[in-house]
Scaffold this motif. Sequence first.
Motif, PDB file in Angstrom:
ATOM      1  N   ALA A 327     -14.021  -6.484 -45.093  1.00 15.83           N
ATOM      2  CA  ALA A 327     -13.876  -5.029 -45.277  1.00 15.83           C
ATOM      3  C   ALA A 327     -12.589  -4.533 -44.614  1.00 15.83           C
ATOM      4  O   ALA A 327     -11.847  -5.313 -44.007  1.00 15.83           O
ATOM      5  CB  ALA A 327     -15.102  -4.274 -44.790  1.00 15.83           C
ATOM      6  N   GLY A 328     -12.318  -3.232 -44.751  1.00 16.42           N
ATOM      7  CA  GLY A 328     -11.011  -2.685 -44.408  1.00 16.42           C
ATOM      8  C   GLY A 328     -10.488  -3.035 -43.036  1.00 16.42           C
ATOM      9  O   GLY A 328      -9.354  -3.509 -42.875  1.00 16.42           O
ATOM     10  N   ILE A 329     -11.287  -2.838 -41.995  1.00 18.60           N
ATOM     11  CA  ILE A 329     -10.871  -3.153 -40.629  1.00 18.60           C
ATOM     12  C   ILE A 329     -10.888  -4.663 -40.415  1.00 18.60           C
ATOM     13  O   ILE A 329      -9.949  -5.244 -39.861  1.00 18.60           O
ATOM     14  CB  ILE A 329     -11.778  -2.451 -39.607  1.00 18.60           C
ATOM     15  CG1 ILE A 329     -11.722  -0.932 -39.781  1.00 18.60           C
ATOM     16  CG2 ILE A 329     -11.388  -2.838 -38.184  1.00 18.60           C
ATOM     17  CD1 ILE A 329     -12.798  -0.179 -39.013  1.00 18.60           C
ATOM     18  N   GLY A 330     -11.943  -5.299 -40.848  1.00 20.01           N
ATOM     19  CA  GLY A 330     -12.073  -6.742 -40.665  1.00 20.01           C
ATOM     20  C   GLY A 330     -10.958  -7.524 -41.322  1.00 20.01           C
ATOM     21  O   GLY A 330     -10.522  -8.558 -40.807  1.00 20.01           O
ATOM     22  N   GLU A 331     -10.466  -7.030 -42.460  1.00 25.30           N
ATOM     23  CA  GLU A 331      -9.430  -7.740 -43.205  1.00 25.30           C
ATOM     24  C   GLU A 331      -8.018  -7.429 -42.717  1.00 25.30           C
ATOM     25  O   GLU A 331      -7.106  -8.232 -42.930  1.00 25.30           O
ATOM     26  CB  GLU A 331      -9.521  -7.378 -44.698  1.00 25.30           C
ATOM     27  CG  GLU A 331     -10.810  -7.829 -45.365  1.00 25.30           C
ATOM     28  CD  GLU A 331     -11.019  -7.197 -46.732  1.00 25.30           C
ATOM     29  OE1 GLU A 331     -10.021  -6.744 -47.349  1.00 25.30           O
ATOM     30  OE2 GLU A 331     -12.179  -7.126 -47.180  1.00 25.30           O
ATOM     31  N   ASN A 332      -7.836  -6.255 -42.084  1.00 24.05           N
ATOM     32  CA  ASN A 332      -6.474  -5.768 -41.843  1.00 24.05           C
ATOM     33  C   ASN A 332      -6.127  -5.447 -40.395  1.00 24.05           C
ATOM     34  O   ASN A 332      -5.027  -4.955 -40.133  1.00 24.05           O
ATOM     35  CB  ASN A 332      -6.235  -4.512 -42.684  1.00 24.05           C
ATOM     36  CG  ASN A 332      -6.363  -4.783 -44.168  1.00 24.05           C
ATOM     37  OD1 ASN A 332      -5.610  -5.563 -44.739  1.00 24.05           O
ATOM     38  ND2 ASN A 332      -7.347  -4.148 -44.811  1.00 24.05           N
ATOM     39  N   ALA A 355      -2.071 -17.403 -37.482  1.00 29.99           N
ATOM     40  CA  ALA A 355      -2.953 -17.188 -38.637  1.00 29.99           C
ATOM     41  C   ALA A 355      -3.625 -15.826 -38.563  1.00 29.99           C
ATOM     42  O   ALA A 355      -3.786 -15.136 -39.578  1.00 29.99           O
ATOM     43  CB  ALA A 355      -3.994 -18.297 -38.708  1.00 29.99           C
ATOM     44  N   ASN A 356      -4.009 -15.418 -37.355  1.00 34.91           N
ATOM     45  CA  ASN A 356      -4.664 -14.120 -37.201  1.00 34.91           C
ATOM     46  C   ASN A 356      -3.699 -12.990 -37.508  1.00 34.91           C
ATOM     47  O   ASN A 356      -4.044 -12.030 -38.201  1.00 34.91           O
ATOM     48  CB  ASN A 356      -5.212 -13.974 -35.779  1.00 34.91           C
ATOM     49  CG  ASN A 356      -5.975 -12.682 -35.585  1.00 34.91           C
ATOM     50  OD1 ASN A 356      -6.835 -12.305 -36.383  1.00 34.91           O
ATOM     51  ND2 ASN A 356      -5.653 -11.956 -34.519  1.00 34.91           N
ATOM     52  N   GLU A 357      -2.472 -13.068 -37.000  1.00 35.79           N
ATOM     53  CA  GLU A 357      -1.488 -12.021 -37.253  1.00 35.79           C
ATOM     54  C   GLU A 357      -1.161 -11.886 -38.729  1.00 35.79           C
ATOM     55  O   GLU A 357      -0.895 -10.791 -39.224  1.00 35.79           O
ATOM     56  CB  GLU A 357      -0.203 -12.309 -36.462  1.00 35.79           C
ATOM     57  CG  GLU A 357      -0.322 -12.028 -34.980  1.00 35.79           C
ATOM     58  CD  GLU A 357      -0.674 -10.575 -34.682  1.00 35.79           C
ATOM     59  OE1 GLU A 357      -0.103  -9.682 -35.325  1.00 35.79           O
ATOM     60  OE2 GLU A 357      -1.520 -10.352 -33.803  1.00 35.79           O
ATOM     61  N   LYS A 358      -1.210 -12.987 -39.452  1.00 33.09           N
ATOM     62  CA  LYS A 358      -0.916 -12.969 -40.887  1.00 33.09           C
ATOM     63  C   LYS A 358      -2.165 -12.728 -41.733  1.00 33.09           C
ATOM     64  O   LYS A 358      -2.093 -12.688 -42.961  1.00 33.09           O
ATOM     65  CB  LYS A 358      -0.270 -14.295 -41.297  1.00 33.09           C
ATOM     66  CG  LYS A 358       1.111 -14.521 -40.705  1.00 33.09           C
ATOM     67  CD  LYS A 358       1.674 -15.860 -41.162  1.00 33.09           C
ATOM     68  CE  LYS A 358       3.068 -16.090 -40.604  1.00 33.09           C
ATOM     69  NZ  LYS A 358       3.618 -17.411 -41.031  1.00 33.09           N
ATOM     70  N   SER A 359      -3.319 -12.570 -41.074  1.00 33.01           N
ATOM     71  CA  SER A 359      -4.604 -12.375 -41.766  1.00 33.01           C
ATOM     72  C   SER A 359      -4.837 -13.455 -42.826  1.00 33.01           C
ATOM     73  O   SER A 359      -5.240 -13.187 -43.961  1.00 33.01           O
ATOM     74  CB  SER A 359      -4.656 -10.980 -42.409  1.00 33.01           C
ATOM     75  OG  SER A 359      -4.608  -9.966 -41.434  1.00 33.01           O
ATOM     76  N   GLN A 360      -4.562 -14.707 -42.424  1.00 31.56           N
ATOM     77  CA  GLN A 360      -4.814 -15.826 -43.318  1.00 31.56           C
ATOM     78  C   GLN A 360      -6.309 -16.037 -43.507  1.00 31.56           C
ATOM     79  O   GLN A 360      -7.125 -15.491 -42.764  1.00 31.56           O
ATOM     80  CB  GLN A 360      -4.149 -17.087 -42.770  1.00 31.56           C
ATOM     81  CG  GLN A 360      -2.634 -17.009 -42.752  1.00 31.56           C
ATOM     82  CD  GLN A 360      -1.989 -18.241 -42.161  1.00 31.56           C
ATOM     83  OE1 GLN A 360      -2.669 -19.145 -41.660  1.00 31.56           O
ATOM     84  NE2 GLN A 360      -0.662 -18.297 -42.212  1.00 31.56           N
ATOM     85  N   VAL A 374     -11.171 -14.841 -42.485  1.00 32.75           N
ATOM     86  CA  VAL A 374     -10.966 -13.485 -42.994  1.00 32.75           C
ATOM     87  C   VAL A 374     -11.086 -13.584 -44.510  1.00 32.75           C
ATOM     88  O   VAL A 374     -10.275 -14.255 -45.155  1.00 32.75           O
ATOM     89  CB  VAL A 374      -9.584 -12.921 -42.611  1.00 32.75           C
ATOM     90  CG1 VAL A 374      -9.393 -11.536 -43.234  1.00 32.75           C
ATOM     91  CG2 VAL A 374      -9.430 -12.852 -41.101  1.00 32.75           C
ATOM     92  N   ILE A 375     -12.099 -12.932 -45.061  1.00 35.96           N
ATOM     93  CA  ILE A 375     -12.344 -13.021 -46.510  1.00 35.96           C
ATOM     94  C   ILE A 375     -12.445 -11.606 -47.069  1.00 35.96           C
ATOM     95  O   ILE A 375     -13.405 -10.879 -46.756  1.00 35.96           O
ATOM     96  CB  ILE A 375     -13.637 -13.801 -46.813  1.00 35.96           C
ATOM     97  CG1 ILE A 375     -13.564 -15.203 -46.207  1.00 35.96           C
ATOM     98  CG2 ILE A 375     -13.863 -13.880 -48.324  1.00 35.96           C
ATOM     99  CD1 ILE A 375     -14.818 -16.029 -46.421  1.00 35.96           C
TER     100      ILE A 375
END
Length: 404
Positions: A327-332, A355-360, A374-375
């Motif tokens: 969802a919005g916060i979880g993904e971004n 990976a976290n900074e790039k939301s891989q 992150v899905i």
Amino acid sequence: MSETILVVNAGSSSIKFQLFAVESSNRLARRLKGQIDGIGTRPRLVAKDAKGACVVDQSWSTSDVAELPDALNQLVLFLRNYVGRLPVAIGHRVVHGGSGFSAPTVVTSSVVQQLERFIPLAPLHQPNNLAPIRIVLERQPQLLQVACFDTAFHRGHPDVADRYAIPETLYAEGVRRYGFHGLSYEYIAEKLREIAPEIAGGRVVVAHLGSGASMCALAAGKSIESSMGFTALDGLPMGTRPGQLDAGVVLYLMSEKGMSAKETEHFLYHDCGLKGLSGISNDVRELLASSDPRAKLALDVFTYRIALFAGMLTAALGGIDSLVFTAGIGENAPLIRRAVVERLAWLGIELSDEANEKSQTRISPERSRVACYVIPTDEELMIARHTLQILRENHSVEFKEKRA
């Protein structure tokens, strides 16, 4: 031209929609994504095609699109001009299906009447979800409409997870823990089978973090516990909702503050959560950008509660193999994910900073005992899939007769 399915998610002043083409082998291809917002104030229709190109950006006067039926008329006109004909079916997101609706359901007048009973349990969503359904029933009764419920995915919970410690008579009346965001969790469970099959059959905690936020425990892709309960007020702090709250607080508001039931309802749905804690905003982006200590407090409470519920859901699962943000916060919001995972280091969850900074997709290193993902969720695609399935099952059925 391919048949199309329209997915509708109606709010108090907006209609979000997506249009899917039904291609060969019943494959669904997204053709349009858009919304009409500002209904009654500054009405505007914006839609993009599958490549992200804007295909319409149109505004009207307040008098032209004053109410939801006016907006629906404009949406129909746009779809007829853009696609050439109406969709063969419409799938609707309906937040509350109670205990009686455990699967997507063909809409009839009787079904709408039953769903109206849950308006007090989801006052922000249910009336708006049902409004376009009624309009289509009146104007296009032959058109198949399918209601897809946010509560349905959780209906297989064990009895101990669904019960409150209250008399049986209230449980029989429907006072029980339902859980919400089920369409999102259902999508994540399916997506995990594709991207991490070795995880999908295990013990997964999913954090659906948006303006509305909740968490779910998945065992072999099935929901066994959720942070939300009887209504969408429970669980995590949200944009404007408090989340888990001692019932005594409600009694205090009514007995000591003199608030009526309606005033209390409005307060709990509109004036609490991150907005109430910070006194600044319900938007995590604004809070992250603020130097005000109240903004930091609100976010600290938010991430602390996410970690607490992760522990609770891990206990329900008897362990954890993966944590998924969506969802919005979880993904971004990498900073929110990091703050949560740091509190859960004791579970063996690690993050890859890059990976976290790039939301891989995978944000944990291979050495992490618990995998972290992150899905992006896709509730609209789930609704379209359910609608298509029912459409195929009822291909030769005369829906008008069903509604008689």
